[in-house]
Design a protein around this motif. Structure first.
Motif, PDB file in Angstrom:
ATOM      1  N   ALA B  23       0.806  -1.222   0.000  1.00  0.00           N
ATOM      2  CA  ALA B  23       0.000   0.000   0.000  1.00  0.00           C
ATOM      3  C   ALA B  23       0.841   1.275   0.000  1.00  0.00           C
ATOM      4  O   ALA B  23       0.445   2.288  -0.564  1.00  0.00           O
ATOM      5  N   VAL B  24       1.984   1.224   0.660  1.00  0.00           N
ATOM      6  CA  VAL B  24       2.862   2.390   0.709  1.00  0.00           C
ATOM      7  C   VAL B  24       4.255   1.921   0.322  1.00  0.00           C
ATOM      8  O   VAL B  24       4.756   0.949   0.877  1.00  0.00           O
ATOM      9  N   GLY B  46      -2.688   5.558  -0.711  1.00  0.00           N
ATOM     10  CA  GLY B  46      -1.764   5.269   0.381  1.00  0.00           C
ATOM     11  C   GLY B  46      -1.599   6.412   1.364  1.00  0.00           C
ATOM     12  O   GLY B  46      -0.861   6.293   2.335  1.00  0.00           O
ATOM     13  N   SER B  49      -3.038   5.404   4.795  1.00  0.00           N
ATOM     14  CA  SER B  49      -2.159   4.391   5.403  1.00  0.00           C
ATOM     15  C   SER B  49      -0.924   5.062   5.993  1.00  0.00           C
ATOM     16  O   SER B  49      -0.485   4.719   7.089  1.00  0.00           O
ATOM     17  N   THR B  50      -0.369   6.011   5.244  1.00  0.00           N
ATOM     18  CA  THR B  50       0.817   6.721   5.727  1.00  0.00           C
ATOM     19  C   THR B  50       0.501   7.456   7.025  1.00  0.00           C
ATOM     20  O   THR B  50       1.241   7.372   8.008  1.00  0.00           O
ATOM     21  N   GLY B 215       0.661   4.354  -3.903  1.00  0.00           N
ATOM     22  CA  GLY B 215       1.552   4.075  -2.788  1.00  0.00           C
ATOM     23  C   GLY B 215       2.911   4.738  -2.903  1.00  0.00           C
ATOM     24  O   GLY B 215       3.757   4.586  -2.026  1.00  0.00           O
TER      25      GLY B 215
END
Lengths: 285, 374
Positions: B23-24, B46, B49-50, B215
């Motif tokens: 994802a990242v 992403g 998520s980050t 990502g």
């Protein structure tokens, strides 16, 4: 503004009356029966006019069952106590084990989590008789047969899946960000569980506890096979009313009234939690 | 300039490292103290998520995160000293809005009068003074969002994370609050990371924007840098409204004229001298390039490449004109009302200094106007 026509109100009234009759009549009839003797119960045609008697209740409470063949000892009060103890202890243990597990299944995605949760649910699919025979043998070897501990353990088959799946749904309904916000404001995982998740899922936990209590209370077959007289709950104990000289309907009715009283009272008391549980949706706006 | 937050080669996998969803991807980024950074990207790029890795809600698969001088990637959220505003429903339902906002301050044993003053101040700024004594379930989504924002901004934390903090607000309020929030953050010297998919918000609030896609951190720079010197085709076309016009072109030179032959039989001709020699050399060496031009830089002219109007919209303060051009559609923006009808032929002119040139395979920027891309 909602307006209803008189016809609609009438029809609605009739429908409600029918539903109430359907559900309430057996209970009312049982209550009436419990104050009658076998003779008045069995007369044809039946009538609601009779001289009420308390002898059924006295027989149950004193443990002396008078039949035509003589006096019979029954331990109905002991059975009632067994039911109360077994159900309460089972639900308590079920909650202690099931609520944290439900939270884990709701919040943490780990390998096999769905499979484990489903396996637990599948305990409810199998007919109890399927597991009873092997279980009886194991229990005899382990010395668990005819013990409260053994029965409570087996009752987890009924209680645990129910609690797990109901409470899991409630935990999933709590927006995860509420918990995240609490954690980032300086609280650890454990206190977030206690201070945020548990109170918010409270109504659901109460509902699950109540429902599993009723299921445990109504259980018949596990206790029939795994418990002997002194550990039997009311469901099994009621068999004692089928005597050599016939079925003691009056005492059976009194026994039923006594045995539904605790769950009935509990359900009435917990009703508000159930309603609160439904309105939890308001959290989501 | 001290660095408040530093991400080094941060990766996030959902599932096993190396196999799960990546994802990242390898994000490295430094945030100076007192800056507002916007993580800008479309859904699933992403950015969230980050943010959640920085907050500590998601484990960092690889790499390090350093906050206020210490590595935090393995610490639980409670020990990172960050504040966060959430996009959705995140208020504690059992206490009033006021107590929600004051929650962390009370826990930090601040004097009651000081707590009240700060809560009042932030509530004033976010226009939620009138709902302070209400409970979360009785207020609207936009009010809940502002309460969540207030709860984060009122804290003294090393870092403030704002996840789409104004997504549910009405446009007028959003514009008003943007300015106030920026002022509040700057005045208190807070460091903030804002996640948004709204580039206007990113431009208005942030000192620097981190553009993310797939990502990958595509570009990290000031709003002006990103607009004027997009690092690649993605940033070029993602940032800017309406988006940049992009055409594939073959470059050639003859008799002092540099020609970009666009697919569709059209070409753009420039005097060779209009280009910096290095840019000219780069273009001619590659021959196949992608050229990008902002809609604002496309002008109608007497002399120019032929196009035919497809649509003409007057937005109240500017005209958006779409025209078929070189087999595709070119969009131009004019500040006055353009009186053009569908099907009308026009001629368009693009100045050499407005050309962005990209590599057709990698998408990386090669030059912006007369300067080679770094």
């Amino acid at each position: 503004m909602e307006t209803t026509s008189p016809v609609e109100r009438l029809l609605r009234g009739i429908a409600i009356t029918l539903v109430c009759l359907f559900f309430m009549f057996p209970i009312v009839w049982i209550v009436l029966m419990s104050f009658q003797t076998n003779e008045t119960i069995l007369r044809v045609p039946p009538s609601v006019i009779f001289a009420p008697t308390l002898e059924n209740y006295t027989a149950l409470i004193t443990g002396k069952l008078e039949t035509q063949a003589g006096t019979l000892d029954i331990d109905f009060m002991g059975n009632l106590w067994n039911s109360l103890f077994l159900s309460t202890a089972s639900v308590a243990i079920g909650l202690i084990l099931g609520v944290p597990a439900a939270y884990a299944f709701a919040r943490l995605k780990f390998r096999g989590s769905e499979d484990i949760a489903f396996t637990l649910l599948s305990f409810r699919f199998a007919p109890p008789l399927l597991v009873l025979l092997p279980l009886t043998i194991y229990f005899q070897q382990l010395g668990l047969a005819n013990t409260y501990g053994g029965l409570i353990w087996v009752y987890q088959l009924i209680v645990l899946p129910l609690i797990l799946w109901i409470v899991r749904g409630y935990f999933e309904d709590i927006p995860a960000d509420i918990e995240y916000a609490y954690r980032i404001a300086g609280h650890d995982f454990w206190s977030t569980f206690r201070r945020i998740a548990l109170p918010l899922a409270g109504p659901g936990i109460a509902a699950a506890g109540l429902l599993s209590f009723i299921f445990a209370w109504n259980n018949f077959v596990f206790a029939l096979v795994l418990a002997s007289a002194d550990k039997q709950p009311v469901t099994v104990g009621a068999l004692a009313f089928v005597t050599a000289s016939g079925i003691q309907y009056g005492q059976v009715a009194a026994g039923i009234v006594l045995s539904i009283a605790p769950t009935f009272a509990l359900a009435l008391y917990a009703q508000r939690y159930l309603v609160e549980g439904l309105s939890l949706g308001a959290v989501k706006g | 300039m001290t660095i408040q937050l530093s991400l080094k080669s941060v990766d996030k996998f959902y599932g096993p490292v190396g196999k799960g969803v990546h994802a990242v991807k390898d994000i490295t980024m430094a945030v100076p103290k007192g800056d507002i950074i916007a993580l800008l990207g479309s859904s699933g790029c992403g950015k969230t998520s980050t943010l959640r890795m920085i907050a500590g809600f998601e484990a960092v698969s690889r790499g390090t995160i350093e906050l206020a001088g210490k590595q935090v990637q393995t610490l639980p959220p409670v020990r990172r000293n960050v504040a966060m505003a959430f996009e959705g429903y995140s208020l504690y339902p059992t206490v009033s809005v006021r107590d929600n906002i004051a929650f962390a301050l009370k826990a930090s044993r601040l004097a009651e009068a000081e707590v009240a003053r700060r809560v009042g101040h932030v509530a004033d700024m976010l226009e939620i003074t009138d709902i302070l004594d209400r409970f979360p379930f009785s207020i609207s989504g936009g009010q809940q969002q502002r309460a969540s924002l207030a709860r984060a901004l009122v804290r003294d934390a090393d870092l403030h994370l704002l996840d789409e903090p104004m997504g549910q607000l009405e446009p007028q309020l959003r514009t008003l609050l943007r300015g106030r929030i920026k002022h509040y953050i700057k005045e208190r010297g807070l460091t903030a990371i804002l996640v948004t998919h709204d580039q206007t918000e990113a431009n208005a609030l942030a000192d620097r924007i981190a553009v993310m896609e797939g990502g990958v951190l595509q570009q990290y720079g000031s709003p002006a840098e990103i607009k004027e010197r997009p690092a690649n085709l993605f940033t070029g076309t993602f940032v800017g409204e309406p988006p940049m016009n992009v055409f594939a072109a073959t470059a050639s030179v003859s008799g002092g004229t540099l020609t970009f032959d666009l697919t569709g039989g059209l070409d753009l001709r420039y005097a060779e001298s209009a280009f910096d020699p290095r840019v000219r050399k780069m273009v001619l060496d590659r021959k196949q390039v992608m050229i990008g031009v902002r809609p604002y830089a496309v002008h109608r002219a007497e002399q120019g490449a032929a196009a035919r109007v497809v649509a003409n919209q007057w937005l109240g303060d500017q005209s958006h004109i779409a025209a078929s051009f070189a087999g595709k559609t070119i969009v131009l923006v004019e500040h006055d009302r353009a009186h053009l009808t569908e099907g009308e032929p026009i001629k368009v002119e693009i100045k050499p200094q407005d050309l962005h040139i990209f590599d057709p395979t990698s998408g990386l920027a090669l030059s912006h106007g007369n300067e080679l891309a770094a």
